[in-house]
Design a protein around this motif. Structure first.
Motif, PDB file in Angstrom:
ATOM      1  N   GLN A  39      -7.442   1.202   7.365  1.00 30.95           N
ATOM      2  CA  GLN A  39      -6.108   0.700   7.058  1.00 30.95           C
ATOM      3  C   GLN A  39      -5.761  -0.478   7.958  1.00 30.95           C
ATOM      4  OE1 GLN A  39      -3.506   4.086   7.498  1.00 30.95           O
ATOM      5  NE2 GLN A  39      -4.654   5.307   6.008  1.00 30.95           N
ATOM      6  N   GLN A  92      -3.134   5.736   3.044  1.00 35.01           N
ATOM      7  CA  GLN A  92      -2.493   4.568   2.471  1.00 35.01           C
ATOM      8  C   GLN A  92      -3.556   3.670   1.840  1.00 35.01           C
ATOM      9  OE1 GLN A  92       0.823   3.539   2.366  1.00 35.01           O
ATOM     10  NE2 GLN A  92       1.530   5.493   3.218  1.00 35.01           N
ATOM     11  N   VAL A  93      -3.405   3.400   0.543  1.00 34.40           N
ATOM     12  CA  VAL A  93      -4.374   2.559  -0.161  1.00 34.40           C
ATOM     13  C   VAL A  93      -3.648   1.390  -0.808  1.00 34.40           C
ATOM     14  CG1 VAL A  93      -5.995   4.435  -0.574  1.00 34.40           C
ATOM     15  CG2 VAL A  93      -4.205   3.971  -2.255  1.00 34.40           C
ATOM     16  N   LEU A  94      -4.337   0.273  -0.948  1.00 36.05           N
ATOM     17  CA  LEU A  94      -3.738  -0.927  -1.523  1.00 36.05           C
ATOM     18  C   LEU A  94      -3.477  -0.730  -3.010  1.00 36.05           C
ATOM     19  CD1 LEU A  94      -5.937  -3.607   0.264  1.00 36.05           C
ATOM     20  CD2 LEU A  94      -3.511  -3.188   0.658  1.00 36.05           C
ATOM     21  N   ASN A 154       0.838  -1.197   0.000  1.00 33.81           N
ATOM     22  CA  ASN A 154       0.000   0.000   0.000  1.00 33.81           C
ATOM     23  C   ASN A 154       0.871   1.244   0.000  1.00 33.81           C
ATOM     24  OD1 ASN A 154       0.870   0.147   2.677  1.00 33.81           O
ATOM     25  ND2 ASN A 154      -1.167   0.388   3.542  1.00 33.81           N
ATOM     26  N   ALA A 162       3.651  -2.956   4.623  1.00 40.01           N
ATOM     27  CA  ALA A 162       2.542  -2.021   4.512  1.00 40.01           C
ATOM     28  C   ALA A 162       2.725  -0.908   5.530  1.00 40.01           C
ATOM     29  CB  ALA A 162       1.208  -2.733   4.741  1.00 40.01           C
TER      30      ALA A 162
END
Length: 353
Positions: free
Chosen positions: A180, A149-151, A136, A168
């Motif tokens: 998250q 934070q994004v995948l 992420n 991550a």
């Protein structure tokens, strides 16, 4: 480098760091890094044999192989800080192959980067150095900038490219932290099912953590609670920034809960004692703590890197994860800085405080 070289680099700080005795949390209370750490600590957990094998791959590689310490090269700044701003000092690193070559030449235990970087050279390098895929990211193309934070892919993608670990970030304290946390807890569970190790970047993030000209993001109490939450979702290795102040963040900002003993008995103003409080919150060292190397400051990078490594090692930490200080300069200079850090962990005269 020998101990005399390290002492010379530390200069006026040498005695302050190398002669300090930690009287807040005695070293006997910690599970400390060293040879056999997997057998002594990781193997006591619920991790399956494939995860233990992946951890062994990390611990056995590079100049620190077999010591129980870790030196990891992280280069995800092309996403996190924009590629142009990150690689302008050395455009060679727009090419992912040069990133992996730096990790190899630098004797690192692993190379950590994005799906795109590692996948583009996986067939050539995945069997030569352990891959740690960062699953992420926060990206700065959204206008106005957001901090979330994004995948960017799946754990299965990482496994298919031959990675032995996934990493991550969670922005603890942010409005998005609950999402998250649940996302990454599920991702780490899947990684363990596939036999992969897990590394968590435990960062604090909230504008309310700045008050009266003081930035509490790096306060020892807030950063240590973040790592405690990270270990709770079963991260095998914890990454955290070096604490910069023991100012009572919870108390000064008037949120969460605190005990006066946190500030008077469990830590002091000495950087080794503050870092040891982070280690204590990593289940007393059962999850190894690696500190970040921080941004490049130019000519002082080698001195700052050695300074940080000495604090981490003497506190009971397990190594450094350092990127910009090494890749934002010519290859030979980057390798020299990585080796200088590793020499701190190879030097037996530098012991637990």
């Amino acid at each position: 480098m020998l101990i005399d070289d390290i002492t010379a680099i530390l200069g006026s700080q040498a005695g302050y760091l190398l002669e300090h005795t930690c009287e807040t949390i005695q070293r006997e209370k910690l599970h400390t890094p060293g040879p056999g750490f997997i057998d002594r600590v990781h193997a006591q957990s619920s991790r399956n044999n494939q995860v233990l094998n992946s951890l062994a791959s990390l611990y056995r590689h590079g100049r620190l192989g077999g010591t129980g310490f870790l030196s990891i090269l992280p280069v995800d700044q092309g996403v996190e800080h924009t590629a142009g701003a990150s690689f302008a000092p050395n455009p060679d690193y727009f090419d992912p192959e040069n990133i992996v070559e730096l990790a190899l030449e630098g004797g690192c235990n692993a190379v950590a980067s994005s799906f795109g970087v590692l996948a583009s050279v996986a067939r050539k390098y995945a069997h030569k150095i352990p891959f740690l895929v960062k699953i992420n990211h926060n990206e700065l193309m959204t206008y106005p900038n957001k901090y979330d934070q994004v995948l960017f892919g799946t754990v299965k993608d990482s496994w298919n490219m031959g990675a032995c670990a996934v990493g991550a970030t969670i922005y603890f304290g942010s409005a998005e932290s609950d999402r998250q946390l649940t996302e990454i807890a599920a991702a780490f569970e899947h990684a363990h099912e596939l036999g992969m190790a897990t590394v968590l970047w435990c960062y604090t993030r909230n504008e309310a953590f700045k008050r009266g000209g003081i930035d509490y993001h790096s306060a020892a109490d807030l950063s240590s609670q973040a790592v405690h939450l990270g270990v709770t979702i079963q991260a095998d290795i914890i990454k955290q920034k070096m604490p910069e102040t023991n100012r009572p963040g919870f108390k000064d900002l008037n949120f969460g809960k605190w005990d006066e003993a946190m500030y008077g008995q469990l830590m002091s103003e000495h950087p080794i004692d503050m870092c040891r409080y982070q280690v204590l919150n990593c289940y007393a060292g059962r999850a190894p703590l690696i500190n970040s190397g921080g941004a490049s400051q130019g000519t002082s990078d080698k001195e700052e890197a050695v300074y940080t490594a000495v604090i981490n090692k003497r506190a009971g930490g397990a190594g450094l994860i350092m990127g910009r200080k090494s890749f934002q300069r010519p290859l030979a200079e980057g390798v020299e800085i990585l080796h200088a850090v590793q020499d701190v962990y190879l030097e037996k005269a530098i012991t637990l405080a």
